[in-house]
Design a protein around this motif. Structure first.
Motif, PDB file in Angstrom:
ATOM      1  N   ASP A   1      -2.834   9.645   5.353  1.00  0.00           N
ATOM      2  CA  ASP A   1      -3.351  10.596   4.356  1.00  0.00           C
ATOM      3  C   ASP A   1      -2.657  10.383   3.010  1.00  0.00           C
ATOM      4  O   ASP A   1      -3.280  10.514   1.950  1.00  0.00           O
ATOM      5  N   HIS A   2      -1.357  10.066   3.074  1.00  0.00           N
ATOM      6  CA  HIS A   2      -0.599   9.879   1.835  1.00  0.00           C
ATOM      7  C   HIS A   2      -0.868   8.508   1.213  1.00  0.00           C
ATOM      8  O   HIS A   2      -0.875   8.370  -0.014  1.00  0.00           O
ATOM      9  N   TYR A   3      -1.067   7.508   2.083  1.00  0.00           N
ATOM     10  CA  TYR A   3      -1.327   6.140   1.611  1.00  0.00           C
ATOM     11  C   TYR A   3      -2.641   5.657   2.233  1.00  0.00           C
ATOM     12  O   TYR A   3      -2.638   4.915   3.223  1.00  0.00           O
ATOM     13  N   PRO A   4      -3.785   6.071   1.683  1.00  0.00           N
ATOM     14  CA  PRO A   4      -5.082   5.815   2.337  1.00  0.00           C
ATOM     15  C   PRO A   4      -5.393   4.336   2.570  1.00  0.00           C
ATOM     16  O   PRO A   4      -6.141   3.999   3.500  1.00  0.00           O
ATOM     17  N   GLU A   5      -4.805   3.452   1.770  1.00  0.00           N
ATOM     18  CA  GLU A   5      -5.111   2.031   1.963  1.00  0.00           C
ATOM     19  C   GLU A   5      -4.537   1.477   3.269  1.00  0.00           C
ATOM     20  O   GLU A   5      -4.896   0.378   3.696  1.00  0.00           O
ATOM     21  N   LEU A   6      -3.635   2.223   3.898  1.00  0.00           N
ATOM     22  CA  LEU A   6      -3.116   1.788   5.193  1.00  0.00           C
ATOM     23  C   LEU A   6      -4.152   1.935   6.297  1.00  0.00           C
ATOM     24  O   LEU A   6      -4.070   1.265   7.328  1.00  0.00           O
ATOM     25  N   ASP A   7      -5.107   2.813   6.098  1.00  0.00           N
ATOM     26  CA  ASP A   7      -6.025   3.202   7.172  1.00  0.00           C
ATOM     27  C   ASP A   7      -6.686   1.990   7.829  1.00  0.00           C
ATOM     28  O   ASP A   7      -6.594   1.798   9.043  1.00  0.00           O
ATOM     29  N   ALA A   8      -7.337   1.148   7.027  1.00  0.00           N
ATOM     30  CA  ALA A   8      -8.090   0.031   7.597  1.00  0.00           C
ATOM     31  C   ALA A   8      -7.182  -1.013   8.232  1.00  0.00           C
ATOM     32  O   ALA A   8      -7.632  -1.817   9.053  1.00  0.00           O
ATOM     33  N   ASN A   9      -5.905  -1.020   7.829  1.00  0.00           N
ATOM     34  CA  ASN A   9      -4.983  -1.978   8.428  1.00  0.00           C
ATOM     35  C   ASN A   9      -4.443  -1.504   9.771  1.00  0.00           C
ATOM     36  O   ASN A   9      -4.098  -2.314  10.621  1.00  0.00           O
ATOM     37  N   LEU A  10      -4.370  -0.197   9.947  1.00  0.00           N
ATOM     38  CA  LEU A  10      -3.798   0.334  11.184  1.00  0.00           C
ATOM     39  C   LEU A  10      -4.869   0.740  12.194  1.00  0.00           C
ATOM     40  O   LEU A  10      -4.635   0.680  13.398  1.00  0.00           O
ATOM     41  N   TYR A  11      -6.027   1.191  11.680  1.00  0.00           N
ATOM     42  CA  TYR A  11      -7.051   1.747  12.558  1.00  0.00           C
ATOM     43  C   TYR A  11      -8.354   0.966  12.468  1.00  0.00           C
ATOM     44  O   TYR A  11      -8.707   0.422  11.416  1.00  0.00           O
ATOM     45  N   THR A  12      -9.088   0.940  13.596  1.00  0.00           N
ATOM     46  CA  THR A  12     -10.435   0.382  13.581  1.00  0.00           C
ATOM     47  C   THR A  12     -11.393   1.436  13.011  1.00  0.00           C
ATOM     48  O   THR A  12     -10.995   2.584  12.766  1.00  0.00           O
ATOM     49  N   ASP A  13     -12.658   1.043  12.854  1.00  0.00           N
ATOM     50  CA  ASP A  13     -13.640   1.958  12.267  1.00  0.00           C
ATOM     51  C   ASP A  13     -13.814   3.227  13.097  1.00  0.00           C
ATOM     52  O   ASP A  13     -14.180   4.280  12.565  1.00  0.00           O
TER      53      ASP A  13
ATOM     54  N   TYR B   1       0.821  -1.218   0.000  1.00  0.00           N
ATOM     55  CA  TYR B   1       0.000   0.000   0.000  1.00  0.00           C
ATOM     56  C   TYR B   1       0.854   1.267   0.000  1.00  0.00           C
ATOM     57  O   TYR B   1       0.317   2.373   0.093  1.00  0.00           O
ATOM     58  N   THR B   2       2.203   1.101  -0.008  1.00  0.00           N
ATOM     59  CA  THR B   2       3.094   2.273   0.023  1.00  0.00           C
ATOM     60  C   THR B   2       4.001   2.296  -1.204  1.00  0.00           C
ATOM     61  O   THR B   2       5.177   2.678  -1.101  1.00  0.00           O
ATOM     62  N   ASP B   3       3.474   1.857  -2.327  1.00  0.00           N
ATOM     63  CA  ASP B   3       4.263   1.818  -3.568  1.00  0.00           C
ATOM     64  C   ASP B   3       5.561   1.028  -3.367  1.00  0.00           C
ATOM     65  O   ASP B   3       6.600   1.368  -3.929  1.00  0.00           O
TER      66      ASP B   3
END
Lengths: 98, 144
Positions: A44-56, A21-23
């Motif tokens: 913010d730079h790599y939005p696909e990380l969001d669901a992997n690092l944070y809960t809803d 998710y970080t190129d």
């Protein structure tokens, strides 16, 4: 004198599978004054990380540990832990199961 | 995952050595074209305080030490393994609840009456809803 608006270049080490998710980058550099702000800038730079690092509800997942250098930020000031130029953050998973 | 017969045997051996408790450790290797190539394992003590016959845990310090060891070998952490004493080589409910990031290989070896039987590999679905089984391909020699 420092103010809360100061930011500093910080290196964040990315675990192997999240590099999808970080190129494919193993590290990312962000400008931030606190650990929480650094992680937010990363997501913010790599939005696909969001669901992997944070809960809803926006809290870090329980197995995600953040280190500043050799110190777990839980033993510092958590997300409010201050950062200085050149600090390195690592995303470190706790592994468990049955 | 792609690996060697020797590495699969090393995972089985650790499962047998740990029986009746769960044995666990790290898979070290490289990622090429989205496939985990496992080149070495790193045995770690099961850090679970109680119920080690049914649970395993690896600490953040274990992870950081494994990452350093991997880096020194030009490798990365590409996954984890653990044993299921007297239980099938399929992810348990606990395995799913505790799962970390999609993309890691989770290898599981079943150990029945002290002898390793099935060895399987899994990866967490991108939506985190389930584990999907990975094929295990072996090569006698992995070329760089």
């Amino acid at each position: 004198m420092s103010t809360t608006t100061d930011t500093a270049p910080i290196t964040i080490h990315i675990p192997t599978p999240l590099r999808a998710y970080t190129d494919e980058q193993a590290t990312a550099t962000v400008e931030a004054a606190t650990v929480g702000a650094a992680l937010r800038a990363l997501v913010d730079h790599y939005p696909e990380l969001d669901a992997n690092l944070y809960t809803d509800d926006g809290t870090l997942r329980s197995f995600v540990n953040i280190y500043r250098g050799d110190e777990d930020i839980r033993h510092l000031d958590g997300p409010d832990t201050a950062l200085e130029a050149g600090d390195e953050l690592s995303i470190v998973p706790s592994i468990a199961g049955g | 995952m792609i690996t060697t017969p020797d590495i699969l045997d090393a995972i089985r051996d650790h499962g047998e050595d740990s029986y009746p408790e769960e044995g666990c450790g790290f898979l070290l290797g490289t990622v090429r074209d989205g496939v985990n190539h496992v080149r070495a394992i790193r045995r770690v003590a099961n850090r679970q305080a109680t119920n080690r016959t049914r649970r395993y845990a690896l600490t953040p310090d274990d992870y950081r030490a494994a990452q350093q060891a991997a880096t020194e070998q030009g490798l990365d952490i590409v996954g984890f393994y653990h044993s299921h004493p007297d239980h099938p080589a399929r992810p348990s409910e606990t395995d799913l609840v505790e799962a970390t990031f999609p993309g890691y290989t989770y290898a599981i070896v079943a150990v029945h009456d002290g002898s390793a039987t099935d060895l399987t590999a899994w990866t967490l679905a991108p939506d985190r809803s389930r584990f999907e089984q990975e094929a295990i391909c072996t090569e006698t020699t992995i070329t760089a």
